[in-house]
Design an enzyme around this catalytic site. Structure first.
Site, mmCIF file in Angstrom:
data_model
loop_
_atom_site.group_PDB
_atom_site.id
_atom_site.type_symbol
_atom_site.label_atom_id
_atom_site.label_comp_id
_atom_site.label_asym_id
_atom_site.label_seq_id
_atom_site.Cartn_x
_atom_site.Cartn_y
_atom_site.Cartn_z
ATOM 1 N N ASP A 107 -11.771 -18.106 7.695
ATOM 2 C CA ASP A 107 -13.168 -17.724 7.850
ATOM 3 C C ASP A 107 -13.429 -16.252 7.481
ATOM 4 O O ASP A 107 -14.572 -15.849 7.281
ATOM 5 C CB ASP A 107 -13.557 -17.983 9.317
ATOM 6 C CG ASP A 107 -15.041 -18.186 9.469
ATOM 7 O OD1 ASP A 107 -15.677 -18.655 8.499
ATOM 8 O OD2 ASP A 107 -15.568 -17.863 10.548
ATOM 9 N N ARG A 142 8.714 3.547 20.127
ATOM 10 C CA ARG A 142 7.690 4.069 19.220
ATOM 11 C C ARG A 142 6.448 4.471 19.992
ATOM 12 O O ARG A 142 5.970 3.730 20.850
ATOM 13 C CB ARG A 142 7.311 3.000 18.215
ATOM 14 C CG ARG A 142 7.446 3.437 16.784
ATOM 15 C CD ARG A 142 6.863 2.378 15.869
ATOM 16 N NE ARG A 142 5.436 2.598 15.677
ATOM 17 C CZ ARG A 142 4.922 3.423 14.777
ATOM 18 N NH1 ARG A 142 5.721 4.109 13.996
ATOM 19 N NH2 ARG A 142 3.623 3.576 14.650
ATOM 20 N N TRP A 151 -6.615 -0.051 17.529
ATOM 21 C CA TRP A 151 -5.623 1.019 17.631
ATOM 22 C C TRP A 151 -6.249 2.350 18.045
ATOM 23 O O TRP A 151 -5.704 3.419 17.784
ATOM 24 C CB TRP A 151 -4.825 1.134 16.326
ATOM 25 C CG TRP A 151 -3.819 0.028 16.175
ATOM 26 C CD1 TRP A 151 -3.423 -0.852 17.133
ATOM 27 C CD2 TRP A 151 -3.064 -0.321 15.003
ATOM 28 N NE1 TRP A 151 -2.486 -1.726 16.643
ATOM 29 C CE2 TRP A 151 -2.252 -1.429 15.340
ATOM 30 C CE3 TRP A 151 -3.004 0.193 13.705
ATOM 31 C CZ2 TRP A 151 -1.378 -2.032 14.426
ATOM 32 C CZ3 TRP A 151 -2.131 -0.414 12.796
ATOM 33 C CH2 TRP A 151 -1.327 -1.504 13.152
ATOM 34 N N ASP A 170 -1.366 8.353 8.946
ATOM 35 C CA ASP A 170 -1.453 7.116 9.712
ATOM 36 C C ASP A 170 -2.682 6.355 9.236
ATOM 37 O O ASP A 170 -3.696 6.970 8.914
ATOM 38 C CB ASP A 170 -1.597 7.478 11.190
ATOM 39 C CG ASP A 170 -1.849 6.265 12.050
ATOM 40 O OD1 ASP A 170 -0.873 5.690 12.538
ATOM 41 O OD2 ASP A 170 -3.034 5.874 12.231
ATOM 42 N N CYS A 204 -0.013 -8.036 9.691
ATOM 43 C CA CYS A 204 1.356 -7.681 9.992
ATOM 44 C C CYS A 204 2.060 -8.637 10.919
ATOM 45 O O CYS A 204 2.970 -8.229 11.584
ATOM 46 C CB CYS A 204 1.378 -6.360 10.718
ATOM 47 S SG CYS A 204 1.316 -4.992 9.656
ATOM 48 N N GLU A 209 -0.584 5.819 -0.852
ATOM 49 C CA GLU A 209 -1.055 6.413 0.413
ATOM 50 C C GLU A 209 -0.361 7.733 0.798
ATOM 51 O O GLU A 209 -0.135 7.989 1.981
ATOM 52 C CB GLU A 209 -0.932 5.396 1.564
ATOM 53 C CG GLU A 209 -1.674 4.081 1.292
ATOM 54 C CD GLU A 209 -1.514 3.043 2.412
ATOM 55 O OE1 GLU A 209 -1.287 3.433 3.575
ATOM 56 O OE2 GLU A 209 -1.635 1.833 2.120
ATOM 57 N N HIS A 240 11.373 -3.925 7.208
ATOM 58 C CA HIS A 240 11.861 -3.219 8.404
ATOM 59 C C HIS A 240 13.368 -3.001 8.354
ATOM 60 O O HIS A 240 13.938 -2.358 9.211
ATOM 61 C CB HIS A 240 11.489 -3.988 9.669
ATOM 62 C CG HIS A 240 10.012 -4.009 9.904
ATOM 63 N ND1 HIS A 240 9.356 -2.971 10.512
ATOM 64 C CD2 HIS A 240 9.074 -4.905 9.588
ATOM 65 C CE1 HIS A 240 8.070 -3.251 10.564
ATOM 66 N NE2 HIS A 240 7.869 -4.414 10.003
ATOM 67 N N HIS A 262 -4.580 -7.625 4.583
ATOM 68 C CA HIS A 262 -3.159 -7.705 4.911
ATOM 69 C C HIS A 262 -2.995 -7.796 6.429
ATOM 70 O O HIS A 262 -3.706 -7.131 7.173
ATOM 71 C CB HIS A 262 -2.409 -6.478 4.384
ATOM 72 C CG HIS A 262 -1.062 -6.316 4.990
ATOM 73 N ND1 HIS A 262 -0.018 -7.163 4.681
ATOM 74 C CD2 HIS A 262 -0.591 -5.465 5.922
ATOM 75 C CE1 HIS A 262 1.035 -6.806 5.396
ATOM 76 N NE2 HIS A 262 0.720 -5.788 6.163
ATOM 77 N N GLY A 292 0.792 -1.232 0.000
ATOM 78 C CA GLY A 292 0.000 0.000 0.000
ATOM 79 C C GLY A 292 0.815 1.268 0.000
ATOM 80 O O GLY A 292 0.766 2.055 -0.929
HETATM 81 N N1 GLN Z 1 -1.561 -0.409 3.789
HETATM 82 C C1 GLN Z 1 -0.687 -0.081 4.876
HETATM 83 C C2 GLN Z 1 0.675 0.330 4.354
HETATM 84 O O1 GLN Z 1 1.070 -0.177 3.350
HETATM 85 C C3 GLN Z 1 -0.520 -1.265 5.793
HETATM 86 C C4 GLN Z 1 0.360 -0.947 6.958
HETATM 87 C C5 GLN Z 1 0.443 -2.034 7.986
HETATM 88 O O2 GLN Z 1 0.155 -3.167 7.718
HETATM 89 N N2 GLN Z 1 0.833 -1.704 9.174
HETATM 90 O O3 GLN Z 1 1.358 1.131 4.961
HETATM 91 ZN ZN ZN Z 2 1.799 -4.817 7.641
#
Ligand code: GLN
Ligand code: ZN
Length: 589
Positions: free
Chosen positions: A486, A345, A391, A319, A473, A314, A525, A471, A262
């Protein structure tokens, strides 16, 4: 792990000894593990550990603190039967059943640290209700043995409301950050001791009432729509393999399709543009121009790289939760409400104070602008309801799942509008779904049920030809794989390489997964640029456990924290690896 206790105990003895020498008279042990359904081995180890420490602790007052959930009955009995402990602390906000255990049986002569002020949220305490609870507890443990406390450390709440000069006055009156919570604790203790600050209590009562009856909290249409969801299943009517077939015809993608998660790098220049627009230093037109230009750059780059499913990058988002919260009703934002997220962080979670609705489309303009720049499929990019919930600071006057369903309905409106605008691939990020898993195993099924249901609500009305991505993380999803299946997404992209491909073990063990899946092929990362061979090697490992027709090729996560100098060569190598394998697969046929 428990076998290591023998090695730690001597260290504890040393520390206790030093504290004693320094004149410390009270010592607190945090033992939140008590709320995680400890088995009899763990409880036994616990009893042994504290009897080992007994001698060192003699002459000191000792409190054991538990928090974040109820203490199960057996653990409560073990804990409270420890003789060398002076007092016990319980979270009476998230652990209301523990209150019954205390009422049933609390050891004579011990202190009770009653955590009645929520340390994990930002809401003002209902002082009258807390005082009632405390008075009842005082009757059980005795006047001089009751200590008023927060439910846990104040690490998880914002620091001080005094810094919030821009926050709406009425909403502000409903809140208490750490500094205000300490005042609440103190006021409650004083009231118990017969020195009730009537003015403070009555201001609190009015604030509670204003929150309860405020029209800005309640939106009847939203309440009705959320109530109507109950009892139904909300699932797309066609099954995933038939949908994938329909999408294949529509999208015309190669085998091992490539995409990204993204975001593209958030340059200093980009941050400046957003900041200046927010501060009204540049006009809306200038802002739109600058963002469009950025999107165009990102689209062209992806076309040059020959990526199959594009993203707009994006650039308009600071955020992934704040961007949506700012456009939804029922959300408030602080100027300085920072809390630690992990390591060094920090984040500034939005406050959900009222029923959530979507007054107008949130992403359609940018996504359709991006789509108009290319003939390749452009992924619409949304944050999922569970992640927005997990969050944020969530309202405490209705169950979390109710709030989550409301957010889901708002995101559903957005999915429908994206579809109408001609966006055929929509990613709904649920980066934080696993994070919300309750500490107690007995509560997992309930959480996963409403969390997964919320996700499905967002896209249950999507056409078969609309491809829904999600997605996540984290890699450790082996224990919740069935919930993930599911969710019924068409494609899931998921972190994989940072955690040494632990993810793949679940498929090695034979779990059937029929939807599209993109386990990340490189760790975003790290600034390191992975080579083509290395990525190809990763993909080959996946091909050993997954069918080639469901596999996607993508990085672990979004690219916003990286620099273009890293992103370009890394993606180049990723695409080269996908192409290499496509050729190999074609010639093997
Ligand atoms: N779509 C978000 C990005 O690409 C997803 C970020 C995430 O998974 N923390 O930044
Ligand atoms: Zn992610």
């Amino acid at each position: 792990m428990l076998s290591l206790l023998g090695k730690i105990i001597p260290v504890y003895k040393e520390v206790i000894c030093e504290l004693k020498a320094a004149g410390v008279s009270w010592i607190q042990f945090d033992e939140p593990t008590f709320v995680t359904d400890p088995d009899s081995h763990k409880l036994q180890a616990f009893v042994e550990a504290y009897s080992e420490l007994q001698l060192s602790l003699s002459g000191m007052s000792v409190i054991i603190e538990t928090y974040f959930a109820d203490v199960p009955a057996e653990a409560y009995r073990t804990l409270t039967s420890l003789k060398c402990i002076t007092g016990f602390g319980f979270d009476l906000v998230r652990g209301t059943k523990t209150l019954d255990l205390i009422k049933d049986n609390f050891p004579k002569g011990k202190y009770l640290f009653a955590g009645v002020v929520d340390g994990r949220n930002i809401w003002a305490n209902d002082l009258a209700a807390s005082l009632c609870t405390l008075e009842e507890l005082e009757g059980i443990v005795g006047k001089d043995k009751l200590v008023v406390s927060t439910s846990c450390s104040l690490l998880h709440t914002a620091v001080d409301l005094i810094n919030e000069t821009k926050l709406d006055k009425e909403i502000k009156s409903w809140l208490a950050f750490a500094a205000q919570k300490v005042v609440e604790v103190n006021a409650l203790a004083k009231a118990l001791a017969g020195q009730k600050d009537e003015e403070f209590f009555s201001a609190n009562t009015s604030a509670q009432a204003s929150r309860k009856f405020s029209p800005r909290v309640t939106n009847e249409a939203v309440q009705k729509a959320a109530a109507a969801l109950k009892g139904s299943y909300h699932r797309r009517s066609t099954n995933v393999s038939a949908r994938l077939d329909a999408q294949k015809n529509k999208l015309n993608l190669p085998i091992l399709p490539t995409t990204t998660i993204g975001s593209f790098p958030q340059t200093i220049e980009l941050r400046r543009v957003r900041r200046e627009y927010k501060a009204k230093k540049i006009s809306e037109e200038e802002y739109i121009m600058a963002i469009k230009e950025e999107i165009n750059k990102v689209v062209k780059l992806q076309e040059e790289l020959d990526i199959d499913v594009l993203v707009h990058g994006e650039p308009e988002r600071n955020d992934m939760v704040e961007y949506f919260g700012e456009q939804l009703s029922g959300f408030a934002f602080t100027a300085n409400g920072w809390v630690q997220s992990y390591g060094s962080r920090c984040v500034k979670p939005p406050i959900i104070y009222g029923d959530v609705s979507r007054p107008k489309p949130m992403t359609i303009f940018w996504s359709s602008t991006a789509q108009s720049m290319t003939s390749r499929p452009m992924k619409g990019m949304l944050t999922g309801p569970v992640t927005i919930l997990n969050w944020s600071f969530v309202r405490n006057d209705q169950p979390r799942f109710e709030t989550c369903y409301q957010i889901a309905l708002a995101i559903k409106d957005e999915v429908e509008d994206l579809e109408k605008a001609g966006i055929n691939v929509i990613q709904i990020d649920e980066a934080a779904l696993r994070e919300g898993l309750p500490l107690r195993k007995s509560e997992h099924a309930f959480y996963l049920d409403w969390a997964v249901h919320s996700f499905r609500i967002t896209n249950c009305g999507a056409k078969d030809t609309t491809q829904i991505h999600t997605h996540m993380c984290y890699s450790n999803f082996n224990d919740i794989i069935h919930s993930i299946i599911d969710m019924d997404a068409d494609v899931i992209t998921i972190e994989n390489s940072r955690s040494d491909e632990k993810l793949l073990s679940v498929f090695r063990e034979g779990v059937k997964y029929g939807a599209g899946i993109g386990p990340g092929v490189y760790d975003i990362h790290s600034p390191r640029i992975p080579s083509t061979e290395e990525i190809a090697d990763r993909i080959n490992k996946m091909l050993a456990v997954l069918e080639s027709n469901i596999l996607w090729v993508n990085p672990d996560c979004g690219l916003k924290t990286r620099k273009y100098a890293e992103v370009k060569p890394a993606l180049q190598n990723m695409i080269a690896a996908a192409k290499l394998l496509r050729t190999q697969m074609a010639s093997a046929k």
